[in-house]
Write an enzyme that holds these catalytic residues in place. Structure first.
Site, short mmCIF file in Angstrom:
data_model
loop_
_atom_site.label_atom_id
_atom_site.label_comp_id
_atom_site.label_asym_id
_atom_site.label_seq_id
_atom_site.Cartn_x
_atom_site.Cartn_y
_atom_site.Cartn_z
N TYR A 31 0.88 -1.27 0.14
CA TYR A 31 0.14 0.01 0.00
C TYR A 31 0.79 1.28 -0.14
CZ TYR A 31 -3.71 3.30 1.19
OH TYR A 31 -4.49 4.33 0.94
N LYS A 32 0.62 2.32 -0.77
CA LYS A 32 1.16 3.38 -0.94
C LYS A 32 0.46 4.56 -0.37
CE LYS A 32 3.59 6.42 -4.41
NZ LYS A 32 3.64 6.76 -5.96
#
Length: 306
Positions: free
Chosen positions: A200-201
């Site tokens: 996840y960014k």
């Protein structure tokens, strides 16, 4: 974004990680936003060829120092893959961006032109989708798009990198409502990372514009709601503030960064046909990335320790 089923064993994030288990990755998938940056720097609207040339220069000079490199199909992915410019993990962007020529990205969808199996054969190890998250009537639609992206990546034998960018609902200013950025970033992360992408960014809370201990506090709250390894992006953070923001995020549980502007943005506008751009990238962008990598190695939570 077409896909085909595969029986290849599922890839792991080691394909994008440094030996420490953290991530020091470069984002070079900006499209109209990069054209806007050139216009601000030069006063001119540049061609597609200029965008591609800039991206290829970053790939050649900075890419070898990155654990992963993100680029889009329209402006360079095929060249980067064919020329084997990236020794680390290659990530293909699969987001179709909805924005006016001079405006920010307002919404996204899956770009059906990107064939995941073909990208994997070309050398990609991961795909990335940007999702604009808003608490509005389209929230479930966007969540469904993100879930489909994660599913297709798994089917194609690619890692999935899901980026959530929280923005206020349309018309919130006129309504007088106050947008709580850190809370929205957490809510977006809980919802999107809950789909279990490979990585996840996330946005840096408070735009990184706070004392480090305050950033650690906010990032720790973010870490609590993210069940998968996560990294931070640099958009919205001043370039000089980004190293401290990465350190704070990593101390709070993040596994590193996937960033573009904090590494190369001040070099936009240098003539892409001259040797000056390559020299500037080596002199300024590479040391920035190396410093960020040192921070990651020292402070990041290894991805497989989550």
């Amino acid at each position: 974004m077409a896909t085909s089923e595969t029986t290849t064993p599922a890839p792991t994030l080691d394909l994008l990680a440094r030996p420490s288990g953290g991530f020091a990755m470069v984002a070079m998938d900006q499209r109209e936003s990069l054209r806007q940056m050139f216009a601000a720097a030069t006063g001119e609207r540049v061609s597609d060829g200029t965008l591609t040339a800039f991206k290829l220069a970053v790939a050649r000079e900075v890419g070898p120092h990155a654990s992963g490199f993100l680029i889009d199909q329209d402006y360079g992915f095929s060249r980067v893959a064919a020329e084997r410019l990236i020794p680390g993990g290659l990530i293909v962007a699969v987001d179709s961006l909805q924005q006016t020529p001079d405006g920010p990205v307002e919404d996204t969808s899956i770009d059906e032109r990107v064939h995941l199996a073909a990208a994997r054969r070309a050398g990609a190890v991961a795909a990335k989708l940007l999702l604009i998250w808003r608490d509005d009537e389209h929230r479930q639609r966007r969540l469904d798009i993100a879930a489909e992206f994660v599913r297709r990546c798994a089917a194609a034998g690619l890692l999935s990198v899901l980026e959530g960018v929280a923005k206020p609902p349309a018309g919130h200013t006129a309504s007088g409502a106050v947008f709580d950025g850190p809370a929205a970033i957490r809510e977006a992360a809980a919802e999107l990372a809950g789909l279990r992408p490979s990585l996840y960014k996330a946005q840096v809370p408070l735009g990184g514009a706070a004392p480090e201990e305050r950033l650690i506090e906010e990032c720790a709250r973010l870490d609590e709601v993210i069940p998968v390894p996560w990294v931070v992006l640099s958009q919205g953070v001043e370039r000089d503030d980004f190293p401290a923001a990465v350190r704070a995020a990593c101390r709070a549980g993040a596994s590193g960064m996937l960033a573009g502007r904090a590494i190369w943005s001040d070099l936009v506008g240098i003539d892409v046909s001259s040797h000056d751009l390559a020299a500037a990238l080596r002199a300024r962008a590479v040391p920035r990335l190396q410093r960020l990598a040192e921070i990651v190695d020292e402070h990041a939570r290894p991805w497989n320790a989550r």
